[in-house]
Design a protein around this motif. Structure first.
Motif, PDB file in Angstrom:
ATOM      1  N   ASP A  23       0.825  -1.213   0.000  1.00  0.00           N
ATOM      2  CA  ASP A  23       0.000   0.000   0.000  1.00  0.00           C
ATOM      3  C   ASP A  23       0.859   1.263   0.000  1.00  0.00           C
ATOM      4  O   ASP A  23       0.351   2.367  -0.139  1.00  0.00           O
ATOM      5  CB  ASP A  23      -0.957   0.009   1.198  1.00  0.00           C
ATOM      6  N   GLU A  24       2.148   1.088   0.177  1.00  0.00           N
ATOM      7  CA  GLU A  24       3.160   2.121  -0.002  1.00  0.00           C
ATOM      8  C   GLU A  24       3.142   3.229   1.047  1.00  0.00           C
ATOM      9  O   GLU A  24       3.900   4.174   0.957  1.00  0.00           O
ATOM     10  CB  GLU A  24       3.070   2.719  -1.412  1.00  0.00           C
ATOM     11  N   GLY A  25       2.319   3.137   2.067  1.00  0.00           N
ATOM     12  CA  GLY A  25       2.405   4.096   3.160  1.00  0.00           C
ATOM     13  C   GLY A  25       2.087   5.517   2.750  1.00  0.00           C
ATOM     14  O   GLY A  25       1.289   5.770   1.859  1.00  0.00           O
ATOM     15  N   LYS A  26       2.766   6.467   3.394  1.00  0.00           N
ATOM     16  CA  LYS A  26       2.467   7.867   3.125  1.00  0.00           C
ATOM     17  C   LYS A  26       3.062   8.322   1.808  1.00  0.00           C
ATOM     18  O   LYS A  26       4.039   7.750   1.294  1.00  0.00           O
ATOM     19  CB  LYS A  26       3.000   8.724   4.267  1.00  0.00           C
ATOM     20  N   VAL A 254      -1.246   7.826  -7.209  1.00  0.00           N
ATOM     21  CA  VAL A 254      -1.924   8.629  -6.195  1.00  0.00           C
ATOM     22  C   VAL A 254      -1.543   8.181  -4.789  1.00  0.00           C
ATOM     23  O   VAL A 254      -1.596   8.965  -3.839  1.00  0.00           O
ATOM     24  CB  VAL A 254      -3.456   8.598  -6.407  1.00  0.00           C
ATOM     25  N   LYS A 255      -1.147   6.920  -4.644  1.00  0.00           N
ATOM     26  CA  LYS A 255      -0.717   6.420  -3.339  1.00  0.00           C
ATOM     27  C   LYS A 255       0.727   6.793  -3.017  1.00  0.00           C
ATOM     28  O   LYS A 255       1.141   6.698  -1.868  1.00  0.00           O
ATOM     29  CB  LYS A 255      -0.859   4.897  -3.283  1.00  0.00           C
ATOM     30  N   ASP A 319      -0.079  17.420   3.415  1.00  0.00           N
ATOM     31  CA  ASP A 319       0.095  16.377   4.419  1.00  0.00           C
ATOM     32  C   ASP A 319       0.344  15.043   3.708  1.00  0.00           C
ATOM     33  O   ASP A 319      -0.527  14.562   2.987  1.00  0.00           O
ATOM     34  CB  ASP A 319      -1.164  16.289   5.291  1.00  0.00           C
ATOM     35  N   PRO A 320       1.513  14.414   3.911  1.00  0.00           N
ATOM     36  CA  PRO A 320       1.794  13.138   3.243  1.00  0.00           C
ATOM     37  C   PRO A 320       0.805  12.031   3.599  1.00  0.00           C
ATOM     38  O   PRO A 320       0.656  11.069   2.847  1.00  0.00           O
ATOM     39  CB  PRO A 320       3.206  12.779   3.724  1.00  0.00           C
ATOM     40  N   ASN A 321       0.125  12.176   4.736  1.00  0.00           N
ATOM     41  CA  ASN A 321      -0.851  11.183   5.155  1.00  0.00           C
ATOM     42  C   ASN A 321      -2.275  11.570   4.768  1.00  0.00           C
ATOM     43  O   ASN A 321      -3.214  10.823   5.054  1.00  0.00           O
ATOM     44  CB  ASN A 321      -0.783  10.976   6.666  1.00  0.00           C
TER      45      ASN A 321
END
Length: 411
Positions: A23-26, A254-255, A319-321
């Protein structure tokens, strides 16, 4: 760790894999570009869009280019031509982009692949997808593999795993999906990756990927299937067009990245009062409606992200998250009057009647004709220019737009 940074030594690869998450995180700073499906029409449309992104100094900054179906044809050609583009000038543009990338794709678009390869594929010792792969290799890719693509930008060719129902990725560091596992540094021909990505059902689908035992590795989280099930899934991977899962090809960008540019050459949904009501016609229409709703939901979600990002106006402050993204979306059915840049230079003149006709050309892997093919490239260029200058607030090197093929006007 980003898959773009996967090292080469066995110990480092193992360490990187242990830190990898599907899911590659932030998200991180950088530009991702997505190229949709839609046959030769989409391929030509994206060629024009990429040409304008190059002139604006954005293409050279891309970290990942994701593609499906027709978008994967131009993406494969771009990936294998990347080294021929040479160094960028002071504005971040490649001076020879049209000669190296666009003109050869226009020449390739004059081929008639789908019918011949589909008929040949009826022979018992081959398949339509195998024949399409051979055509791609003969005319564009010349036997080169994923290992011949550049490290940066990372090119990701997306297909759909019909067995697991999830997105399958072909890239230089790995190929696989999050259920079956991954193949490290795959020496898979680019022609096979593109053929799988463009295996439009039912005629050109499926593409069968069969690899020697032991080719796959499980993700660090471990397999989600039993060993017996996993062996069966890995023995023969049944792939179809990437557009079955995500015709925009946006999931891999996008992820990962905070700036996304999405070029959509997919077929627009047609409203019509004249419908056949037999069972087969109903089923086809229901599938079209279902597909349209999925695409529309993805587009609305993506554009909502861009609206949030535009309000912030600075990639460094995102925000990276969070969900907000910088970027822009344009489609082959975009109304040219809705993407007018707020400042000079003026956008290119585009007659809505002409662009509407181009949006409704067929999505086959076959010649659209000289005039129409050039107009589709010009339209991709023009709508990309308008959308980027109207919606993207990041830095660009803005020059007056000029149609790649002036002999095929859109006005």
């Amino acid at each position: 760790m980003s898959d773009e940074a996967l090292p080469n030594s066995p110990a480092q690869v193992a360490q990187a894999a242990a830190a990898f998450r599907w899911d590659e995180g932030k998200a991180e700073a950088g530009i991702g570009i997505a190229l949709s499906g839609g046959g030769f029409r989409a391929m030509l449309f994206h060629a024009g869009a990429l040409a304008r992104m190059n002139e604006l100094g954005l293409l050279s900054k891309a970290k990942r280019i994701s593609s499906v179906s027709g978008g994967s044809i131009i993406s494969g050609h771009l990936a294998l031509s990347w080294s021929m583009l040479g160094a960028v000038d002071g504005n971040g543009t490649y001076a020879n982009f049209k000669v190296v990338v666009v003109d050869p794709i226009l020449a390739f678009s004059r081929k008639k692949i789908d019918v011949v390869d589909a008929l040949t594929g009826l022979l018992p010792w081959t398949s339509a997808s195998e024949q399409v792969a051979k055509s791609y290799d003969e005319y564009l890719f010349n036997g080169r593999t994923l290992q011949d693509t550049p490290d940066t930008p990372r090119f990701v060719f997306c297909a759909t795993n019909l067995q697991t129902g999830v997105l399958w990725r072909f890239a230089k560091p790995y190929a696989g999906d999050y259920v079956v596992g991954h193949i490290d540094h795959p020496a898979i021909p680019v022609a096979h990756a593109v053929a799988a990505s463009s295996a439009f059902p039912p005629v050109l689908s499926p593409f069968l990927l069969q690899l020697p035992p032991g080719s796959f590795k499980s993700w660090p989280e471990g397999p989600t299937l039993s060993p017996v099930e996993l062996d069966a899934f890995r023995a023969r991977v049944i792939l179809s067009d990437g557009g079955v899962y995500d015709n925009h090809g946006i999931e891999p960008i996008v992820k990962r990245y905070l700036t996304n540019f999405v070029s959509d050459g997919g077929a627009p949904f047609e409203r019509t009062a004249s419908l056949q009501i037999d069972w087969i016609s109903q089923l086809r229409r229901i599938l079209d409606v279902t597909d349209n709703q999925v695409r529309a939901l993805r587009r609305r979600t993506l554009i909502d992200r861009f609206v949030q990002g535009r309000k912030i106006g600075d990639e460094g402050k995102l925000d990276p998250n969070g969900d907000a993204r910088m970027g822009a979306y344009w489609g082959i059915d975009t109304d040219p009057g809705k993407v007018k840049p707020p400042a000079a230079p003026a956008s290119l003149p585009c007659n809505p009647a002409v662009t509407h006709k181009l949006a409704h050309l067929g999505t086959r892997l076959s010649d659209l004709g000289d005039l129409a093919s050039k107009q589709v490239i010009n339209w991709g260029y023009a709508v990309c220019d308008g959308s980027l200058r109207a919606n993207y607030v990041g830095p660009m090197h803005v020059t007056p737009p000029q149609l790649p093929y002036p002999d095929a006007p859109l006005a």
